[in-house]
Structures are given as structure tokens and as C-alpha cells.
Design an enzyme around this catalytic site. Structure first.
Site, mmCIF file in Angstrom:
data_model
loop_
_atom_site.group_PDB
_atom_site.id
_atom_site.type_symbol
_atom_site.label_atom_id
_atom_site.label_comp_id
_atom_site.label_asym_id
_atom_site.label_seq_id
_atom_site.Cartn_x
_atom_site.Cartn_y
_atom_site.Cartn_z
ATOM 1 N N ARG A 154 42.268 19.726 47.953
ATOM 2 C CA ARG A 154 43.141 20.868 48.207
ATOM 3 C C ARG A 154 43.875 20.660 49.522
ATOM 4 O O ARG A 154 45.079 20.528 49.544
ATOM 5 C CB ARG A 154 42.299 22.161 48.221
ATOM 6 C CG ARG A 154 43.105 23.420 48.243
ATOM 7 C CD ARG A 154 42.230 24.651 48.254
ATOM 8 N NE ARG A 154 41.455 24.798 49.495
ATOM 9 C CZ ARG A 154 40.830 25.924 49.865
ATOM 10 N NH1 ARG A 154 40.864 26.991 49.074
ATOM 11 N NH2 ARG A 154 40.157 25.988 50.990
ATOM 12 N N LYS A 157 41.359 35.292 57.646
ATOM 13 C CA LYS A 157 42.647 35.089 56.955
ATOM 14 C C LYS A 157 42.945 36.261 56.024
ATOM 15 O O LYS A 157 42.064 37.102 55.776
ATOM 16 C CB LYS A 157 42.594 33.770 56.170
ATOM 17 C CG LYS A 157 41.545 33.743 55.065
ATOM 18 C CD LYS A 157 41.323 32.313 54.554
ATOM 19 C CE LYS A 157 40.263 32.310 53.463
ATOM 20 N NZ LYS A 157 39.849 30.944 53.102
ATOM 21 N N MET A 204 48.361 52.677 36.214
ATOM 22 C CA MET A 204 48.897 52.187 37.491
ATOM 23 C C MET A 204 48.362 52.973 38.689
ATOM 24 O O MET A 204 47.995 52.399 39.704
ATOM 25 C CB MET A 204 50.424 52.227 37.469
ATOM 26 C CG MET A 204 51.059 51.582 38.683
ATOM 27 S SD MET A 204 52.848 51.720 38.702
ATOM 28 C CE MET A 204 53.313 50.671 37.332
ATOM 29 N N TYR A 261 45.964 55.495 27.737
ATOM 30 C CA TYR A 261 46.841 54.569 27.010
ATOM 31 C C TYR A 261 46.081 53.836 25.909
ATOM 32 O O TYR A 261 44.957 53.373 26.122
ATOM 33 C CB TYR A 261 47.406 53.508 27.957
ATOM 34 C CG TYR A 261 48.529 53.976 28.843
ATOM 35 C CD1 TYR A 261 49.695 54.528 28.308
ATOM 36 C CD2 TYR A 261 48.433 53.834 30.222
ATOM 37 C CE1 TYR A 261 50.724 54.935 29.138
ATOM 38 C CE2 TYR A 261 49.470 54.232 31.056
ATOM 39 C CZ TYR A 261 50.619 54.787 30.503
ATOM 40 O OH TYR A 261 51.627 55.177 31.320
HETATM 41 C C1 LIG Z 1 38.486 30.755 53.143
HETATM 42 C C2 LIG Z 1 37.878 29.593 53.840
HETATM 43 C C3 LIG Z 1 36.656 29.727 54.520
HETATM 44 C C4 LIG Z 1 35.786 30.957 54.375
HETATM 45 O O1 LIG Z 1 35.204 30.924 53.101
HETATM 46 P P1 LIG Z 1 34.200 32.032 52.559
HETATM 47 O O2 LIG Z 1 33.792 31.543 51.231
HETATM 48 O O3 LIG Z 1 35.002 33.296 52.481
HETATM 49 O O4 LIG Z 1 33.084 32.151 53.514
HETATM 50 C C5 LIG Z 1 36.213 28.659 55.284
HETATM 51 N N1 LIG Z 1 36.917 27.506 55.337
HETATM 52 C C6 LIG Z 1 38.086 27.329 54.685
HETATM 53 C C7 LIG Z 1 38.805 26.036 54.789
HETATM 54 C C8 LIG Z 1 38.600 28.363 53.889
HETATM 55 O O5 LIG Z 1 39.743 28.185 53.219
#
Ligand SMILES: *Cc1c(COP(=O)(O)O)cnc(C)c1O
Length: 344
Positions: free
Chosen positions: A128, A33, A290, A242
Site C-alpha cells: 500500500r 487521522k 436518509m 420504504y
Molecule cells: C491507520 C493507521 C494506523 C492506526 O491503525 P489502527 O488499526 O486504527 O490502530 C497505524 N499506522 C498506519 C500506517 C495507519 O495507516
């Protein structure tokens, strides 16, 4: 060249997948992802498929389409967000498997894409994504008749090995699924490392593939080289950057390099981070701005053409610690101004 250079080591990525696979008693998938955790989903997914991954996971359907293009027809690609309104053409055209999260999604899937493969995501306490236990109780007979390909849930605290939440979620997951003949998945990177009780039929590691904690044996996948734009001498007592936050304690040489918080090198990094010339360290001094970072190179023999901020000695987790965040956020923030190259 004035742009900074991000090098992504696809062999290290493949090796990390294989190392996690060796620890896993079940099938090992790969989570790609967020553009492959920021590293480029096409190249990452292709390298992982070549290493042996046959199950890929993305957050949303659009990402799945990009993965399909990279890995071809064979592998299974699943979508954590499930079946959202308007997703049906994408899911169908790219053969993506939505992980159904709610009663509403279940109905939408049956209505718009009946017969198309789907999985089920259960909530075991993280609150979630996923069906709540009471929803699952009401829906499961209907859902099971339609032949889901996978039942999954996600652990909230698996990066802390002794956290009681993991055992609790494991218990709930088993209660909800033990009498069902559908492949199951509970573990991401952290859960895979908790051991066989958590492996079920499929593990879904993400961050460990890309070189991040909690997989502390991971090989570094990213190297980031920042070209030096300018070098100057400052007298003892002069300030740099800065807010005048750094005052030279001695006559010093300061290099200014070409990247900053707009490139994902968070302003909060500041003190405590080094840049590397080979194995020699040069501390960052003053505020990260930046597009620029200032570095004390007084102890180098001569001014280098570039300095490294990410490598095997200073990892995404080291930067994360200095910035008060996690390696995941450093990876996914890596900027799109970098010239990127892949080594395999
Ligand atoms: C992002 C995610 C993973 C992978 O998690 P990692 O901690 O990066 O290995 C697996 N399952 C779900 C549902 C996730 O959202």
C-alpha cells in the site's frame, strides 16, 4: 431539540490510551487521522497529549497542521502520506515529519526541504505505502546519512491474532532494519496486542483509542442520542417504511427518530439493531432512511423523548457488524449534523 446528540467521552479516550500504553513495552503514540477517527481532532489530540502521548500520526499534511494547533510545539507529528508535491510549506511551518514512501518523495524532500526531519516507511508485504525492499536496498545508505527520525512499516492482518502474515512481515521488517540505529515502529492497535515482538521503539494505535476492535477492553468513547420526532400506533398487518419491509406482527407503537444514513447510520444497518431506553432495548424496524429511523417501542411503558443507538451496550463494532463493515467506518462516518459535546 430536533438534532441528534453525539457525546464524546475524552476521559474514556485517555483511559484507552493509558490501557494500551500499559500493554506496550515501548513508547505509545496516537493516530489521529481523519479528524481523530471522526470524533474531532483538536479535542482528541489535546486529550491524548494530556494523557501522555508525545507522538502523533496523521494521514496528510493538512491534518497535521490542525494537530499542531491542538497540541502545541512539543509533540512530534508524523504524516503517513509522506512528502507530497506542494507540502513543503505545511511541513515546515507546522514542524511535521513526513514518512517518506518512495524514491520520488525522497528526492523531493532533499530538494525542497533538505535538513528538515523525515522518517521512512517501508513496505513489508501490504503493498500500500512504503519503499519496496529493493528500493530500500538502493537508497538506504544515502537515506541513513541524512538522519531519519523513524523507520516504520504497517501490518496487513494484525487484527487476526494468528494470521501468518504478521510473523512474515515481522521477519521482513527485521531483515530490512536490524542493523540500523534508528527508532523503529511496526504496530498499530492490532500489532500492539500481538505482544512485545511487535513493539520495537514505538507503537501507533488508532482505533483502540476510540473504543474499537481489536482492543476488546476499550471503553466506549461515543454515545449517540436520537430524539423521537413522532410516535404512532399501527395495527397488526400494517407495514412501516420504504419498501414495506416490516409488517407489524401485533398491534404496535412505532417511534420515528431523527437520524439516518445521511448521518452515518448506514442503510444496511436495518434489522438486528436496537435502540436503547436506559437498558431497555427497542428493535429498529423497516428501512433506515436518509434522516429517519423507525423503532418498535411497543414494550416501553411510555414514549421516550430520545433513544440511544451507540453506548457501552451497543458499540461501533456492533453497528458495523449489522451493516457489514468495520467499526472504523462507523466512527469516521458519524455525521456533521450531530450536535456534538465533549465530556472530560
Ligand atoms: C491507520 C493507521 C494506523 C492506526 O491503525 P489502527 O488499526 O486504527 O490502530 C497505524 N499506522 C498506519 C500506517 C495507519 O495507516
Amino acid at each position: 431539540m430536533s438534532t441528534s446528540h453525539l457525546t464524546i467521552d475524552l476521559t474514556a479516550l485517555a483511559d484507552n490510551w493509558k490501557a494500551l500504553d500499559a500493554r506496550n513495552t515501548s513508547e505509545t503514540g496516537a493516530v489521529v487521522k481523519a479528524n481523530g477517527y471522526g470524533l474531532g481532532v483538536g479535542r482528541a489530540a489535546k486529550a491524548l497529549a494530556e494523557a501522555g502521548a508525545r507522538q502523533f500520526f496523521v494521514a496528510v499534511a493538512e491534518e497535521g497542521a490542525a494537530v499542531r494547533k491542538a497540541v502545541g510545539d512539543g509533540p512530534v507529528i508524523s504524516v503517513f502520506a509522506g512528502h507530497m508535491a506542494g507540502d513543503a510549506p505545511l511541513l515546515r511551518d507546522h514542524k511535521l515529519v513526513p514518512m517518506i514512501n518512495s524514491v520520488e518523495q525522497m528526492l523531493r524532500h532533499a530538494r525542497e526541504l533538505g535538513g528538515h526531519p523525515f522518517g521512512i516507511q517501508l513496505d513489508t508485504g501490504m503493498n500500500r505505502l512504503g519503499l519496496e525492499p529493493h528500493e530500500w536496498a538502493a537508497l538506504r545508505d544515502v537515506a541513513l546519512r541524512q538522519g531519519p527520525t523513524l523507520i516504520m512499516s504497517h501490518l496487513a492482518c494484525a487484527d487476526e491474532p494468528h494470521h501468518e502474515m504478521s510473523a512474515q512481515q515481522l521477519r521482513v521488517f527485521k531483515e530490512l532494519t536490524d542493523d540500523i540505529q534508528v527508532p523503529r515502529s511496526l504496530a498499530a492497535t492490532g500489532g500492539l496486542l500481538l505482544g512485545p515482538d511487535y513493539h520495537f521503539d514505538l507503537c501507533r494505535p488508532g482505533v483502540g483509542l476510540y473504543g474499537g476492535e481489536p482492543f476488546d477492553e476499550a471503553k466506549a468513547v461515543v454515545t449517540l442520542d436520537l430524539p423521537v420526532i413522532q410516535v404512532r400506533s399501527v395495527e397488526e398487518g400494517e407495514t412501516v417504511g420504504y419498501g414495506n419491509t416490516w409488517t407489524a406482527p401485533r398491534k404496535s407503537r412505532i417511534a420515528t427518530v431523527a437520524a439516518g444514513y445521511a448521518d452515518g447510520l448506514h442503510r444496511a444497518l436495518g434489522a438486528g439493531i436496537d435502540l436503547f431506553h436506559g437498558t431497555q432495548t427497542c428493535p429498529v424496524v423497516g428501512r433506515v432512511s436518509m434522516d429517519l429511523i423507525t423503532v418498535d417501542i411497543t414494550d416501553l411503558e411510555k414514549a421516550p423523548e430520545s433513544l440511544q443507538i451507540l453506548n457501552r451496550m451497543q458499540t461501533v463494532d456492533d453497528l458495523a457488524e449489522a451493516a457489514g463493515t468495520i467499526g472504523y467506518e462507523i466512527l469516521t462516518s458519524l455525521g456533521n449534523r450531530y450536535r456534538r459535546s465533549y465530556i472530560a
